[in-house]
Design a protein around this motif. Structure first.
Motif: not given
Lengths: 295, 295, 295
Positions: A179-180, B173, B176, B179-183, B185, B202, C146, C181, C202
């Motif tokens: 998922h990630s 930062m 973010e 955000h990148s890991r989990t979607g 934000d 997500t 970011s 990412r 996203t």
């Protein structure tokens, strides 16, 4: 107050907090499966189902493959036994002997390795579905190396086997790594037929009791979810997520909810549709044009 | 042209470009916080708020915890002071002495460590909300280890403290990385009450001036955003994002916009709804069925 | 059955499966570009277009920049030549001499380095668009460090150059690293004008034949996709994705489909709209209010 005593005070405050909120601590407890090890395990499993695609070295040849694959399987057996032992510990009585958990974990790990040929049978159909479903796709290598939907279904088919083997915690950790990476969130319990293709995929959610037939195609942002949640005990174990029959296509952003909802074979669900009831085979469901306002 | 002179020419072209577009260079400038260090810092902070969950070694016991935690706090203090010094440099007059920036950064880092017990008080309620809100969840360990929504709110509650301490750049930062890991934000400025749960997550977006009450539940793809943006200076500082009162549930893909928009307590917002005005307490808002076309 | 013989049996089953599903194996084959190397290559390229932002060391000064940049360009030339040689191998006749592929790959790598100044010209306008388009943005450093939308467009503009140079496989692998990412999925073929800004991002999807004018702004969850897919051969090569003219804003979750669909200059497309036909310049398209049901 100087730096040193401020730091000491902060440390004491944090330690005090650990005493107060026992349920979000994991202190004086047995080790849990480690996130980074589970990530490595997933990569080893993906290497096994798609051999030769992901390494940096030139691909191995047929002669050496017995050794390469044997070594990789032995590593998966070791790492998975270890992680599954830790996972089983979280749901078994405290007094359970370690040897008993290890034996159970090892049995599950060996079973998983034994299912990989069947997993590959189905993944072959998924790769074909990606190739024929996307005009921009040009080779099996391209879709295996760079299509998040193919990565997600490969990871899911492996995690689903672990789920069927009743290993706790680990299947969900595996699905969350994927998922990630992909933005595609498939619960390891979901049952998915062959020739399945998710295009783009970010934002796709498929719940635990989802059932999907053959040759289904799903676009980004599609939710196959629960209609409502009325308390844990009541809901757990019931079918809470939709059934999608063969050859259905579901476009971007559609939301389909409910355990009794069945999307009949051959149906097409348009983008951004929100649907909470069944539709007969061959139905096309679209957002009605008048719902847009042009000015 | 041979390889060597082609390369030399390309290098000269790039160096020439650096002279022309000064505002997207960071040459002859003081160091910025490093992305990889900020990622490590976030992981240390998550280890502090959820002790014993993420390591590869067996969990520490109560006796050793003072040393483990003390060492971890000292490392966070060091790394955060360093990163915050660099971040402060980007907004302070060039002549500001380094010692002054370091002292300010150290004060912020110590304050952050001091707030972690309160952060944990609230995170305890969030973990409970995840457990009671998802029938598929079976233990605190499972939701802490594998639920992106829990990871996102934990990261947010820490980043929000740094935001309140007026540290520039770093909170964003941190958010973010998550955000990148989990979607998911979440702007570090968003104010979020206890017992908050994001399921799947997500595509969730929550703007800087969002306010959220207690026991709110949000699904994937929900946007709490600004209605429109009329130029930086006018808009900055104003409330631009919605207010969500207690016990509201917002289903997948709903978009709620505007700083004056208030979703009254106990309301339910259906999937894919697009809403730009307030609704009274207890309202259910759904996409009207006739907007779908079946054929 | 004991552990050792169970493992041996599992290994044999997997090896047997490799013989049966040749099209999802890559055994006895030449090496493919490695995912981890492609990730490093992308980071080097982003370091070249935004110098001084991402490193852990203090930024280099103008005097040393020739050496720093020269070394970085040489590394990109080496790594890209290697990866492109492997990628070209997948589409050329088996008998093609390695030296011929390497020469072609090297030419493409040198060309790519030669285009970076032009890429930077356009990225400068994109960074300005992010700064003026988001009231929460406070500096070029903040948006470069970011903002996922800025990371995505920078990565895309580089991958698009490789796409124009007819390097197979690699552009898509680069775009997929960025998709993973940021959750933003831009096909390397998409043509995007200057001053482009994606906020949050996203779930954004932009297909291969998308064309976008100047000063366009797009929010999270927007799809610019194909209306339908009628089989690979027929569809490949045709324009399948929309054209978005200058100064259009598209809000969260909108889906715009079809190769003949043109969104006229200055139009605004509201959140969650699903649109499959052209709109004239200056049009605002919204979900009509009556499509919501309040109760």
């Amino acid at each position: 107050m100087d730096r040193e005593s401020s730091l000491a005070e902060a440390v004491e405050g944090i330690l005090e907090s650990y005493k107060q909120h026992g349920n979000i601590n994991h202190i004086e407890a047995t080790a849990l499966p480690s996130k980074s090890r589970v990530t490595e395990l997933l990569d080893d499993l993906l290497d096994l189902v798609f051999p030769g695609y992901f390494g940096e070295a030139p691909s191995f040849d047929e002669e050496s493959s017995r050794y390469v694959i044997g070594e990789r399987c032995a590593r998966v057996l070791h790492d998975l036994t270890r992680a599954a032992t830790r996972a089983l510990r979280t749901v078994r009585p405290v007094a359970t002997p370690r040897a008993e958990l290890e034996l159970e974990a090892q049995r599950a790990a060996l079973s998983l390795l034994g299912t990989l040929p069947c997993v590959r049978d189905v993944l072959d159909t998924d790769v074909q579905a990606a190739l024929s479903g996307d005009p921009a796709a040009s080779s099996a290598a391209e879709v295996i190396l760079s299509y998040p939907g193919v990565q997600a279904i490969a990871s899911h088919r492996v995690a689903h086997q672990l789920y069927l083997l009743d290993v706790p915690l680990l299947p969900r950790m595996l699905s969350e790594v994927t998922h990630s990476r992909t933005g595609i969130d498939i619960h390891p319990g979901a049952r998915i037929g062959p020739s399945f293709f998710i295009d783009h995929g970010t934002g796709v959610v498929m719940g635990e009791t989802t059932e999907i037939g053959s040759r289904v195609k799903i676009y980004q942002g599609v939710t196959l979810g629960a209609l409502s949640v009325r308390g844990r005990d009541g809901a757990r174990g019931r079918k809470r997520h939709p059934t999608i029959e063969d050859e259905v296509t579901i476009y971007a952003g559609a939301t389909i909810l409910g355990g009794d909802t069945v999307i009949g074979a051959g149906s097409t669900i348009g983008g951004n549709v929100w649907l909470t009831r069944s539709v007969a085979a061959g139905t096309t469901v679209l957002l009605d044009a008048p719902s847009l306002l042009f000015r």
